[in-house]
Design a protein around this motif. Structure first.
Motif, PDB file in Angstrom:
ATOM      1  N   ALA A   1      -5.457  -7.144   9.988  1.00 15.20           N
ATOM      2  CA  ALA A   1      -4.015  -7.005   9.789  1.00 15.20           C
ATOM      3  C   ALA A   1      -3.624  -5.534   9.693  1.00 15.20           C
ATOM      4  CB  ALA A   1      -3.584  -7.741   8.528  1.00 15.20           C
ATOM      5  N   LEU A   2      -2.424  -5.229  10.145  1.00 13.59           N
ATOM      6  CA  LEU A   2      -1.825  -3.914   9.954  1.00 13.59           C
ATOM      7  C   LEU A   2      -0.870  -4.027   8.772  1.00 13.59           C
ATOM      8  CD1 LEU A   2      -1.567  -1.018  11.243  1.00 13.59           C
ATOM      9  CD2 LEU A   2       0.568  -1.860  12.233  1.00 13.59           C
ATOM     10  N   ILE A   3      -1.034  -3.151   7.778  1.00 19.09           N
ATOM     11  CA  ILE A   3      -0.288  -3.284   6.527  1.00 19.09           C
ATOM     12  C   ILE A   3       0.609  -2.068   6.347  1.00 19.09           C
ATOM     13  CG2 ILE A   3      -0.467  -3.774   4.062  1.00 19.09           C
ATOM     14  CD1 ILE A   3      -3.478  -4.478   4.670  1.00 19.09           C
ATOM     15  N   VAL A   4       1.899  -2.326   6.139  1.00 21.36           N
ATOM     16  CA  VAL A   4       2.908  -1.279   5.987  1.00 21.36           C
ATOM     17  C   VAL A   4       3.614  -1.510   4.660  1.00 21.36           C
ATOM     18  CG1 VAL A   4       4.866  -0.125   7.082  1.00 21.36           C
ATOM     19  CG2 VAL A   4       3.235  -1.405   8.491  1.00 21.36           C
ATOM     20  N   ALA A   5       3.932  -0.428   3.922  1.00 20.62           N
ATOM     21  CA  ALA A   5       4.582  -0.597   2.624  1.00 20.62           C
ATOM     22  C   ALA A   5       5.534   0.552   2.326  1.00 20.62           C
ATOM     23  CB  ALA A   5       3.549  -0.720   1.502  1.00 20.62           C
ATOM     24  N   ALA A   6       6.577   0.228   1.583  1.00 19.09           N
ATOM     25  CA  ALA A   6       7.546   1.212   1.122  1.00 19.09           C
ATOM     26  C   ALA A   6       6.908   2.128   0.091  1.00 19.09           C
ATOM     27  CB  ALA A   6       8.753   0.502   0.516  1.00 19.09           C
ATOM     28  N   ALA A   7       7.198   3.432   0.201  1.00 19.26           N
ATOM     29  CA  ALA A   7       6.584   4.408  -0.699  1.00 19.26           C
ATOM     30  C   ALA A   7       7.169   4.364  -2.106  1.00 19.26           C
ATOM     31  CB  ALA A   7       6.742   5.811  -0.128  1.00 19.26           C
ATOM     32  N   GLY A   8       8.397   3.870  -2.250  1.00 22.37           N
ATOM     33  CA  GLY A   8       9.043   3.831  -3.567  1.00 22.37           C
ATOM     34  C   GLY A   8      10.220   4.786  -3.638  1.00 22.37           C
ATOM     35  N   ASN A   9      11.101   4.555  -4.605  1.00 23.00           N
ATOM     36  CA  ASN A   9      12.388   5.252  -4.661  1.00 23.00           C
ATOM     37  C   ASN A   9      12.598   6.068  -5.930  1.00 23.00           C
ATOM     38  OD1 ASN A   9      12.998   3.870  -2.232  1.00 23.00           O
ATOM     39  ND2 ASN A   9      13.775   2.118  -3.392  1.00 23.00           N
ATOM     40  N   GLU A  10      11.536   6.583  -6.517  1.00 25.17           N
ATOM     41  CA  GLU A  10      11.647   7.336  -7.769  1.00 25.17           C
ATOM     42  C   GLU A  10      11.644   8.848  -7.570  1.00 25.17           C
ATOM     43  OE1 GLU A  10      10.707   3.449  -8.052  1.00 25.17           O
ATOM     44  OE2 GLU A  10       9.132   4.843  -7.397  1.00 25.17           O
ATOM     45  N   HIS A  11      11.643   9.301  -6.319  1.00 25.57           N
ATOM     46  CA  HIS A  11      11.498  10.728  -5.986  1.00 25.57           C
ATOM     47  C   HIS A  11      10.326  11.320  -6.770  1.00 25.57           C
ATOM     48  CE1 HIS A  11      12.624  14.443  -4.125  1.00 25.57           C
ATOM     49  NE2 HIS A  11      12.677  15.063  -5.280  1.00 25.57           N
ATOM     50  N   SER A  12       9.197  10.629  -6.683  1.00 29.31           N
ATOM     51  CA  SER A  12       8.010  10.996  -7.440  1.00 29.31           C
ATOM     52  C   SER A  12       6.850  11.219  -6.477  1.00 29.31           C
ATOM     53  CB  SER A  12       7.663   9.888  -8.432  1.00 29.31           C
ATOM     54  OG  SER A  12       6.378  10.086  -8.999  1.00 29.31           O
ATOM     55  N   SER A  13       5.924  12.076  -6.885  1.00 27.37           N
ATOM     56  CA  SER A  13       4.712  12.295  -6.094  1.00 27.37           C
ATOM     57  C   SER A  13       3.576  11.379  -6.527  1.00 27.37           C
ATOM     58  CB  SER A  13       4.263  13.756  -6.203  1.00 27.37           C
ATOM     59  OG  SER A  13       3.943  14.076  -7.548  1.00 27.37           O
ATOM     60  N   SER A  14       3.814  10.583  -7.555  1.00 29.25           N
ATOM     61  CA  SER A  14       2.780   9.650  -8.018  1.00 29.25           C
ATOM     62  C   SER A  14       2.706   8.458  -7.073  1.00 29.25           C
ATOM     63  CB  SER A  14       3.099   9.164  -9.434  1.00 29.25           C
ATOM     64  OG  SER A  14       3.109  10.244 -10.341  1.00 29.25           O
ATOM     65  N   PRO A  15       1.519   8.042  -6.664  1.00 25.97           N
ATOM     66  CA  PRO A  15       1.400   6.920  -5.727  1.00 25.97           C
ATOM     67  C   PRO A  15       1.948   5.635  -6.324  1.00 25.97           C
ATOM     68  CG  PRO A  15      -0.671   8.120  -5.905  1.00 25.97           C
ATOM     69  CD  PRO A  15       0.206   8.619  -7.003  1.00 25.97           C
TER      70      PRO A  15
ATOM     71  N   SER B   1      13.506   9.280  -2.138  1.00 28.56           N
ATOM     72  CA  SER B   1      12.223   8.854  -1.583  1.00 28.56           C
ATOM     73  C   SER B   1      11.043   9.453  -2.333  1.00 28.56           C
ATOM     74  CB  SER B   1      12.127   9.248  -0.113  1.00 28.56           C
ATOM     75  OG  SER B   1      10.886   8.832   0.439  1.00 28.56           O
ATOM     76  N   ASN B   2      10.043   8.630  -2.573  1.00 32.30           N
ATOM     77  CA  ASN B   2       8.778   9.144  -3.071  1.00 32.30           C
ATOM     78  C   ASN B   2       8.090   9.973  -1.988  1.00 32.30           C
ATOM     79  OD1 ASN B   2       9.204   7.851  -5.462  1.00 32.30           O
ATOM     80  ND2 ASN B   2       7.467   6.454  -5.299  1.00 32.30           N
ATOM     81  N   TYR B   3       7.113  10.751  -2.396  1.00 34.54           N
ATOM     82  CA  TYR B   3       6.364  11.609  -1.485  1.00 34.54           C
ATOM     83  C   TYR B   3       4.966  11.764  -2.084  1.00 34.54           C
ATOM     84  CZ  TYR B   3       7.792  14.974  -5.049  1.00 34.54           C
ATOM     85  OH  TYR B   3       8.012  15.601  -6.246  1.00 34.54           O
ATOM     86  N   GLY B   4       4.138  12.644  -1.497  1.00 38.89           N
ATOM     87  CA  GLY B   4       2.830  12.875  -2.092  1.00 38.89           C
ATOM     88  C   GLY B   4       1.683  12.681  -1.131  1.00 38.89           C
ATOM     89  N   SER B   5       0.490  12.660  -1.696  1.00 35.10           N
ATOM     90  CA  SER B   5      -0.739  12.698  -0.902  1.00 35.10           C
ATOM     91  C   SER B   5      -0.979  11.432  -0.081  1.00 35.10           C
ATOM     92  CB  SER B   5      -1.943  12.939  -1.820  1.00 35.10           C
ATOM     93  OG  SER B   5      -2.062  11.887  -2.764  1.00 35.10           O
ATOM     94  N   THR B   6      -0.302  10.333  -0.403  1.00 40.07           N
ATOM     95  CA  THR B   6      -0.549   9.091   0.335  1.00 40.07           C
ATOM     96  C   THR B   6       0.469   8.839   1.446  1.00 40.07           C
ATOM     97  OG1 THR B   6       0.778   7.740  -1.197  1.00 40.07           O
ATOM     98  CG2 THR B   6      -1.565   8.042  -1.726  1.00 40.07           C
ATOM     99  N   MET B   7       1.435   9.758   1.632  1.00 38.63           N
ATOM    100  CA  MET B   7       2.441   9.542   2.674  1.00 38.63           C
ATOM    101  C   MET B   7       1.792   9.528   4.055  1.00 38.63           C
ATOM    102  SD  MET B   7       5.281   9.028   1.251  1.00 38.63           S
ATOM    103  CE  MET B   7       4.360   8.412  -0.157  1.00 38.63           C
ATOM    104  N   GLU B   8       2.259   8.620   4.897  1.00 40.85           N
ATOM    105  CA  GLU B   8       1.703   8.530   6.250  1.00 40.85           C
ATOM    106  C   GLU B   8       2.770   8.681   7.326  1.00 40.85           C
ATOM    107  OE1 GLU B   8      -1.200   5.545   8.780  1.00 40.85           O
ATOM    108  OE2 GLU B   8      -1.455   5.853   6.640  1.00 40.85           O
ATOM    109  N   LEU B   9       3.905   7.994   7.160  1.00 36.89           N
ATOM    110  CA  LEU B   9       4.986   8.082   8.133  1.00 36.89           C
ATOM    111  C   LEU B   9       6.320   8.112   7.407  1.00 36.89           C
ATOM    112  CD1 LEU B   9       3.839   5.461  10.802  1.00 36.89           C
ATOM    113  CD2 LEU B   9       3.924   7.936  11.127  1.00 36.89           C
ATOM    114  N   ALA B  10       7.325   8.657   8.073  1.00 37.46           N
ATOM    115  CA  ALA B  10       8.695   8.607   7.586  1.00 37.46           C
ATOM    116  C   ALA B  10       9.518   7.780   8.568  1.00 37.46           C
ATOM    117  CB  ALA B  10       9.273  10.015   7.459  1.00 37.46           C
TER     118      ALA B  10
END
Length: 229
Positions: free
Chosen positions: A34-48, A73-82
């Motif tokens: 499976a290909l798995i896609v998920a929302a990064a979150g909306n806390e404007h945080s760098s925490s995964p 938008s959240n951000y950080g080391s786990t971001m992959e696409l926008a």
């Protein structure tokens, strides 16, 4: 567990606590194709946040119509696409339509393009689809991957062109804007095979004013592999 049928896409416009049952489900789904896609979150945080923060999952941040990272938008080391996530017009409860904002709106853009890609290239694995989305995104922010846009903003048209048989990407990091006579400068570069075939005897040449100064050779670089020189 029972093996999934081919070309399953899991679109997760949700954030959970990262419980073990979610982790195990993500690992099992990915292992079974499976290909798995998920929302990064909306806390404007760098925490995964999870499941977006798991390595098997494409974590999606949100952009506005000007290709800027959304303020929430959240951000950080786990971001992959926008992907677009501000004032997105879509279906709503009770048969209505409305505008909504969030990484939950950005996530389905990636899932939808992945579905288009897989319908056109049904022989691709989940990793090949993921790799293709990364390498056809429009690079935003800092050159290459960065913590806000990941590999860049999703580009449906480029993704539908598919993986090229032979395609090597070169990214150069850390070149200062000014170099004076006598300065010693270290230039780091990254070679990545974004084609569909392993490449052997790859020669990288560095020229200054069209004068060859050094050459590096890579014996073999597998599909998707990255080598730093």
């Amino acid at each position: 567990g029972r093996r999934m049928s081919n070309r399953v896409i899991l679109s997760n416009s949700l954030v959970s606590s990262g419980a073990n049952v979610i982790r195990e489900a993500v690992q099992d789904a990915h292992m079974n194709g499976a290909l798995i896609v998920a929302a990064a979150g909306n806390e404007h945080s760098s925490s995964p946040s999870y499941p977006a923060g798991y390595p098997e999952v494409i974590s999606v941040s949100a952009t506005d119509s000007s290709d800027n990272l959304a303020s929430f938008s959240n951000y950080g080391s786990t971001m992959e696409l926008a992907a677009p996530g501000v004032s997105i017009y879509s279906t709503y409860l009770s048969g209505d339509y409305t505008y909504m904002s969030g990484t939950s709106m950005a996530c389905p853009h990636v899932s939808g393009v992945a579905a288009l890609v897989w319908s056109r290239f049904p022989s691709y694995t989940n990793q090949q689809v993921r790799f293709l989305l990364q390498n056809t995104a429009d690079d935003l922010g800092e050159a290459g991957w960065d913590q806000y846009y990941g590999y860049g903003r999703l580009n449906a048209c480029r993704a539908m062109e598919g993986i090229q048989p032979h395609d090597i990407r070169l990214a150069i990091d850390g070149i200062p804007p000014l170099i004076f006579t006598g300065d010693t400068v270290r230039i780091n570069s990254t070679i990545q095979n974004i084609g569909s075939n392993a490449e052997s005897n790859v020669n990288v040449e560095f020229k200054v004013n069209d004068i060859l100064t050094t050459t590096r050779s890579i014996a073999i670089i597998q599909v998707g592999a990255t080598t730093k020189i």
